[in-house]
Scaffold this motif. Structure first.
Motif, PDB file in Angstrom:
ATOM      1  N   ARG A  80      35.994  -2.186   3.533  1.00  0.00           N
ATOM      2  CA  ARG A  80      35.149  -2.164   4.726  1.00  0.00           C
ATOM      3  C   ARG A  80      35.782  -1.362   5.859  1.00  0.00           C
ATOM      4  NH1 ARG A  80      30.765  -5.168   4.461  1.00  0.00           N
ATOM      5  NH2 ARG A  80      30.436  -4.870   6.701  1.00  0.00           N
ATOM      6  N   ARG A 106      23.129   0.757   5.983  1.00  0.00           N
ATOM      7  CA  ARG A 106      22.638  -0.508   5.410  1.00  0.00           C
ATOM      8  C   ARG A 106      23.703  -1.145   4.517  1.00  0.00           C
ATOM      9  NH1 ARG A 106      16.996  -1.576   5.048  1.00  0.00           N
ATOM     10  NH2 ARG A 106      15.732   0.000   6.118  1.00  0.00           N
ATOM     11  N   LEU A 107      24.374  -0.321   3.704  1.00  0.00           N
ATOM     12  CA  LEU A 107      25.410  -0.852   2.810  1.00  0.00           C
ATOM     13  C   LEU A 107      26.511  -1.566   3.588  1.00  0.00           C
ATOM     14  CD1 LEU A 107      25.896   2.037   0.207  1.00  0.00           C
ATOM     15  CD2 LEU A 107      24.664  -0.112  -0.111  1.00  0.00           C
ATOM     16  N   PHE A 108      26.853  -1.008   4.755  1.00  0.00           N
ATOM     17  CA  PHE A 108      27.908  -1.612   5.569  1.00  0.00           C
ATOM     18  C   PHE A 108      27.361  -2.666   6.528  1.00  0.00           C
ATOM     19  CE2 PHE A 108      30.272   2.190   4.237  1.00  0.00           C
ATOM     20  CZ  PHE A 108      31.501   1.626   3.944  1.00  0.00           C
ATOM     21  N   GLU A 109      26.057  -2.929   6.438  1.00  0.00           N
ATOM     22  CA  GLU A 109      25.409  -3.972   7.241  1.00  0.00           C
ATOM     23  C   GLU A 109      25.677  -3.779   8.731  1.00  0.00           C
ATOM     24  OE1 GLU A 109      27.080  -7.460   5.412  1.00  0.00           O
ATOM     25  OE2 GLU A 109      25.478  -7.549   3.905  1.00  0.00           O
ATOM     26  N   LEU A 110      25.555  -2.520   9.198  1.00  0.00           N
ATOM     27  CA  LEU A 110      25.793  -2.225  10.606  1.00  0.00           C
ATOM     28  C   LEU A 110      24.658  -2.799  11.448  1.00  0.00           C
ATOM     29  CD1 LEU A 110      27.112   1.451  10.443  1.00  0.00           C
ATOM     30  CD2 LEU A 110      28.381  -0.703  10.289  1.00  0.00           C
ATOM     31  N   GLY A 111      25.007  -3.317  12.617  1.00  0.00           N
ATOM     32  CA  GLY A 111      24.033  -3.990  13.457  1.00  0.00           C
ATOM     33  C   GLY A 111      22.929  -3.078  13.947  1.00  0.00           C
ATOM     34  N   ARG A 113      21.620   0.190  13.267  1.00  0.00           N
ATOM     35  CA  ARG A 113      21.722   1.308  12.334  1.00  0.00           C
ATOM     36  C   ARG A 113      21.287   2.621  12.971  1.00  0.00           C
ATOM     37  NH1 ARG A 113      18.622  -1.635   8.950  1.00  0.00           N
ATOM     38  NH2 ARG A 113      17.181   0.134   8.681  1.00  0.00           N
ATOM     39  N   HIS A 153      30.858   3.862   9.644  1.00  0.00           N
ATOM     40  CA  HIS A 153      31.263   2.478   9.923  1.00  0.00           C
ATOM     41  C   HIS A 153      32.575   2.403  10.705  1.00  0.00           C
ATOM     42  CE1 HIS A 153      33.284   3.728   6.282  1.00  0.00           C
ATOM     43  NE2 HIS A 153      34.051   2.662   6.285  1.00  0.00           N
TER      44      HIS A 153
END
Length: 319
Positions: A80, A106-111, A113, A153
């Motif tokens: 990560r 999306r893969l890194f689940e960023l707030g 995007r 990220h």
């Protein structure tokens, strides 16, 4: 416990495929904010080492930390915080630049995007091309997109596996200018490359061949440690000297540089004896030369033991 000044601190990393050891007790330390060049021929174990560092492969032996995290027990946390750029373009060619970056966000689940994608587009000069399909990009623009995806990220460590292969000289220069800007911001970079001019732009270097680390240090330190004596010979028919000199005792390497050859050895007297039969040959100009990185690395590979001699049972060839 690793020093907080070390972004990478691993010891004796080893990876085997069947009976062949493709990475053989490699130790590596890279300080935070430094650019470390990872050099070596194809099949030397560079890619396998990089994959162990970022938690994609588990070493068979060895231990250490990346970004203060244990490479065995905390691999998911390392991933990560690392940006990994693979040798081959790994994004979707039928998606646009923006769509690819949104997918990675999306893969890194960023707030936020959208904001993250906008920043990435601006940072790498991609905003005006954001709706262009990735498959329609040239090699240099694909490289920018891949780097933008690595950075979206905000990683603390970049692992770049031959990132400039197949791109033009201007794109390579622009890429390296960006890498130095990132290092100045405190991001650590480990970059594998085959290009000697790129190696010279790194703060420090590690040379690996056949799975073993053979040299490490700054450019100056590696050249000094090699202790090479080098003669340069120029003339109309220097190509005819290559094979006789390679076979001569005392010669470690013979390499062409334009219309000249660099002939290198560790024992100055033995090297002079080796070239003596050719010194009086008409049309040739001999002179002492300063060793460079290429002389050193060619000499190192000439001395290294080929691990391909062992039977290979791996499903995946090392890189």
């Amino acid at each position: 416990m690793s020093s907080p000044e070390l972004a990478i601190d691993v010891r004796d990393l080893t990876k085997r495929y069947g009976e062949r050891t493709v990475v053989d007790h490699v130790s590596l330390q890279v300080r935070t904010g430094r650019i470390c060049g990872f050099l070596g021929p194809n099949g030397s174990g560079k890619t396998t080492t990089i994959r162990m560092l970022c938690g994609l492969l588990t070493p068979d032996d060895g231990e250490g930390r990346c970004l203060g995290l244990d490479i065995r027990r905390q691999a998911a946390e390392i991933r990560r915080q690392v940006g990994y750029m693979t040798q081959k373009f790994g994004l979707y060619e039928d998606l646009s630049i923006r769509e690819n970056l949104d997918f990675v966000a999306r893969l890194f689940e960023l707030g936020d995007r959208r904001a993250a994608v906008d920043r990435a587009l601006e940072r790498l000069g991609l905003a005006e091309r954001q709706h262009q399909l990735a498959g329609a990009l040239s090699g240099g623009w694909k490289q920018r997109l891949a780097l933008a995806a690595c950075l979206i990220h905000e990683p603390r460590l970049l692992l770049l596996d031959e990132p400039t292969a197949g791109v033009d000289p201007k794109a390579r220069r622009d890429f390296w200018d960006e890498i130095h800007r990132l290092a100045a911001q405190g991001i650590t970079v480990l970059v594998s490359t085959h290009y000697m001019d790129e190696a010279e732009r790194c703060h420090e270097l590690v040379y690996i061949a056949y799975g073993k680390a053979l040299a490490r240090g700054t450019e100056h330190e590696i050249i000094e440690q090699a202790g090479l004596t080098v003669w340069s010979v120029a003339g109309a028919d220097v190509a005819a000297l290559v094979e006789p000199l390679k076979q001569a005792s005392g010669v470690l390497s013979v390499a062409a540089f334009g219309n000249a050859l660099h002939v290198a050895g560790r024992d100055a007297a033995a090297l002079e004896r080796a070239i003596a039969p050719h010194r009086e040959q008409p049309g040739l100009r001999w002179q002492r030369a300063e060793a460079n990185l290429e002389d050193v690395f060619i000499s190192l590979i000439a001395q290294a033991q080929d691990n391909f001699a062992a039977p290979a049972t791996a499903q995946e060839a090392p890189a």
